[in-house]
Motif scaffolding. Sequence first.
Motif, PDB file in Angstrom:
ATOM      1  N   THR A 198      11.261  23.672   4.118  1.00 45.66           N
ATOM      2  CA  THR A 198       9.994  23.515   4.834  1.00 45.66           C
ATOM      3  C   THR A 198       8.884  23.989   3.898  1.00 45.66           C
ATOM      4  O   THR A 198       9.165  24.492   2.801  1.00 45.66           O
ATOM      5  N   PRO A 199       7.619  23.889   4.316  1.00 45.55           N
ATOM      6  CA  PRO A 199       6.546  24.379   3.431  1.00 45.55           C
ATOM      7  C   PRO A 199       6.720  25.838   3.030  1.00 45.55           C
ATOM      8  O   PRO A 199       6.316  26.252   1.945  1.00 45.55           O
ATOM      9  N   THR A 200       7.302  26.637   3.905  1.00 41.99           N
ATOM     10  CA  THR A 200       7.413  28.084   3.632  1.00 41.99           C
ATOM     11  C   THR A 200       8.842  28.584   3.466  1.00 41.99           C
ATOM     12  O   THR A 200       9.050  29.736   3.101  1.00 41.99           O
ATOM     13  N   LEU A 201       9.839  27.740   3.747  1.00 43.64           N
ATOM     14  CA  LEU A 201      11.239  28.153   3.631  1.00 43.64           C
ATOM     15  C   LEU A 201      11.848  27.563   2.373  1.00 43.64           C
ATOM     16  O   LEU A 201      12.028  26.353   2.246  1.00 43.64           O
ATOM     17  N   ASN A 202      12.114  28.439   1.402  1.00 41.80           N
ATOM     18  CA  ASN A 202      12.756  28.006   0.171  1.00 41.80           C
ATOM     19  C   ASN A 202      13.613  29.151  -0.366  1.00 41.80           C
ATOM     20  O   ASN A 202      13.504  30.287   0.091  1.00 41.80           O
ATOM     21  N   TYR A 203      14.476  28.824  -1.303  1.00 43.40           N
ATOM     22  CA  TYR A 203      15.353  29.832  -1.885  1.00 43.40           C
ATOM     23  C   TYR A 203      15.022  29.978  -3.357  1.00 43.40           C
ATOM     24  O   TYR A 203      15.012  29.015  -4.112  1.00 43.40           O
ATOM     25  N   LYS A 204      14.752  31.218  -3.754  1.00 45.83           N
ATOM     26  CA  LYS A 204      14.459  31.523  -5.158  1.00 45.83           C
ATOM     27  C   LYS A 204      15.448  32.567  -5.659  1.00 45.83           C
ATOM     28  O   LYS A 204      15.704  33.552  -4.994  1.00 45.83           O
ATOM     29  N   LYS A 205      15.961  32.326  -6.843  1.00 46.05           N
ATOM     30  CA  LYS A 205      16.927  33.256  -7.428  1.00 46.05           C
ATOM     31  C   LYS A 205      16.212  34.486  -7.983  1.00 46.05           C
ATOM     32  O   LYS A 205      15.094  34.391  -8.470  1.00 46.05           O
ATOM     33  N   ILE A 214       0.861  -1.177   0.000  1.00 46.82           N
ATOM     34  CA  ILE A 214       0.000   0.000   0.000  1.00 46.82           C
ATOM     35  C   ILE A 214       0.900   1.230   0.000  1.00 46.82           C
ATOM     36  O   ILE A 214       1.728   1.396   0.898  1.00 46.82           O
ATOM     37  N   ILE A 215       0.754   2.076  -1.009  1.00 41.67           N
ATOM     38  CA  ILE A 215       1.547   3.301  -1.110  1.00 41.67           C
ATOM     39  C   ILE A 215       0.594   4.496  -1.081  1.00 41.67           C
ATOM     40  O   ILE A 215      -0.232   4.660  -1.982  1.00 41.67           O
ATOM     41  N   ASN A 216       0.706   5.314  -0.058  1.00 43.11           N
ATOM     42  CA  ASN A 216      -0.155   6.481   0.097  1.00 43.11           C
ATOM     43  C   ASN A 216       0.620   7.759  -0.204  1.00 43.11           C
ATOM     44  O   ASN A 216       1.723   7.955   0.315  1.00 43.11           O
ATOM     45  N   LEU A 217       0.035   8.611  -1.028  1.00 43.81           N
ATOM     46  CA  LEU A 217       0.668   9.877  -1.374  1.00 43.81           C
ATOM     47  C   LEU A 217       0.288  10.929  -0.342  1.00 43.81           C
ATOM     48  O   LEU A 217      -0.825  11.461  -0.339  1.00 43.81           O
ATOM     49  N   GLY A 218       1.231  11.184   0.551  1.00 45.44           N
ATOM     50  CA  GLY A 218       1.040  12.224   1.540  1.00 45.44           C
ATOM     51  C   GLY A 218       1.586  13.540   1.015  1.00 45.44           C
ATOM     52  O   GLY A 218       1.528  13.835  -0.180  1.00 45.44           O
ATOM     53  N   SER A 219       2.164  14.344   1.913  1.00 44.65           N
ATOM     54  CA  SER A 219       2.658  15.660   1.519  1.00 44.65           C
ATOM     55  C   SER A 219       3.494  16.232   2.649  1.00 44.65           C
ATOM     56  O   SER A 219       3.352  15.845   3.813  1.00 44.65           O
ATOM     57  N   ILE A 220       4.330  17.204   2.288  1.00 47.31           N
ATOM     58  CA  ILE A 220       5.013  17.986   3.314  1.00 47.31           C
ATOM     59  C   ILE A 220       3.982  18.644   4.221  1.00 47.31           C
ATOM     60  O   ILE A 220       4.246  18.893   5.398  1.00 47.31           O
ATOM     61  N   ALA A 221       2.770  18.870   3.685  1.00 48.72           N
ATOM     62  CA  ALA A 221       1.681  19.466   4.468  1.00 48.72           C
ATOM     63  C   ALA A 221       1.205  18.538   5.580  1.00 48.72           C
ATOM     64  O   ALA A 221       0.523  18.976   6.511  1.00 48.72           O
ATOM     65  N   GLY A 222       1.560  17.257   5.493  1.00 47.70           N
ATOM     66  CA  GLY A 222       1.225  16.316   6.550  1.00 47.70           C
ATOM     67  C   GLY A 222       2.282  16.255   7.632  1.00 47.70           C
ATOM     68  O   GLY A 222       2.106  15.590   8.657  1.00 47.70           O
ATOM     69  N   ARG A 223       3.392  16.961   7.434  1.00 50.36           N
ATOM     70  CA  ARG A 223       4.467  17.034   8.420  1.00 50.36           C
ATOM     71  C   ARG A 223       4.435  18.355   9.187  1.00 50.36           C
ATOM     72  O   ARG A 223       4.769  18.399  10.365  1.00 50.36           O
ATOM     73  N   GLU A 224       4.076  19.426   8.468  1.00 46.62           N
ATOM     74  CA  GLU A 224       4.116  20.759   9.067  1.00 46.62           C
ATOM     75  C   GLU A 224       2.991  21.618   8.490  1.00 46.62           C
ATOM     76  O   GLU A 224       2.882  21.760   7.266  1.00 46.62           O
ATOM     77  N   ALA A 225       2.182  22.169   9.346  1.00 45.04           N
ATOM     78  CA  ALA A 225       1.087  23.032   8.892  1.00 45.04           C
ATOM     79  C   ALA A 225       1.625  24.395   8.486  1.00 45.04           C
ATOM     80  O   ALA A 225       2.675  24.835   8.955  1.00 45.04           O
TER      81      ALA A 225
END
Length: 264
Positions: free
Chosen positions: A257-264, A147-158
């Motif tokens: 994280t859901p909100t921490l990313n780096y964009k050029k 059984i393979i369930n597609l979760g998300s980073i949203a399931g780790r951190e709101a």
Amino acid sequence: MSVFNTDRLVGKTVLITGASAGIGAATSVLFAKTGANLVLVARRAENLKAVKAKAEEAYKAVGKQGKVILIEADVQKFADLDVIPEKVKNEGLEVDILVNNAGMVKGTEHVGADADITQMFDTNVLGLIHLTQIFVKQFKAKQAGTIINLGSIAGREAYAGGSIYCATKHALSAFNGALLRELVNTPIRVIEIQPGMVETEFSVVRFRGDKEKADSVYKGLQPLVAEDIAEEIVWTASRPPHVNIAQLFVLPVNQATPTLNYKK
């Protein structure tokens, strides 16, 4: 494909929900390359036909054969899900691997419309649980199954703007974790894939059809694509039977994280 032992998947039957686009479609094509049979489930019949054509091309490209079954069904409707096993059986197949990929998000409001909230929970949680319960019974009977369930980073951190979606994915993760423990005395494998930023039509739905707004989320950053997650799904399924990748957290290199990313 060199990282996969494709021999383990030859002749296996994989059921994939949400197979008409995005991660589901990419996963279908990649499983075809391994020689697995496919049961493709989604609401959009025309899209399913297009994915079937690509899967059949993939079989030919690698010199393998497999059967592709299309089932038009809405995972929100239990009646649609209840008849799936019989339809598969009538085609002479038996599901070995269940990929619960169907999922959706609508809106970024913290107080959304009741209909949107219900649709997200019915799709992401209740339908997934119902279909999983159906196949857990079959897997127990034959003492094998994945059984393979597609979760998300949203399931780790709101995160802000995702309260309902995060709630659904936290519920999925809790269900997956509990099921893993409940089936510990069986040979059934329970896996959760948790992607970060993946650029598919999923984001367009989130922003209610506003493609420009959806595209802006990924500007300046190389996000994951559907094929990246398909590789992880097929890889986990292709491990030796005694190996269970219980949880796999996958990010683009410039996301933390859901909100921490780096964009050029």
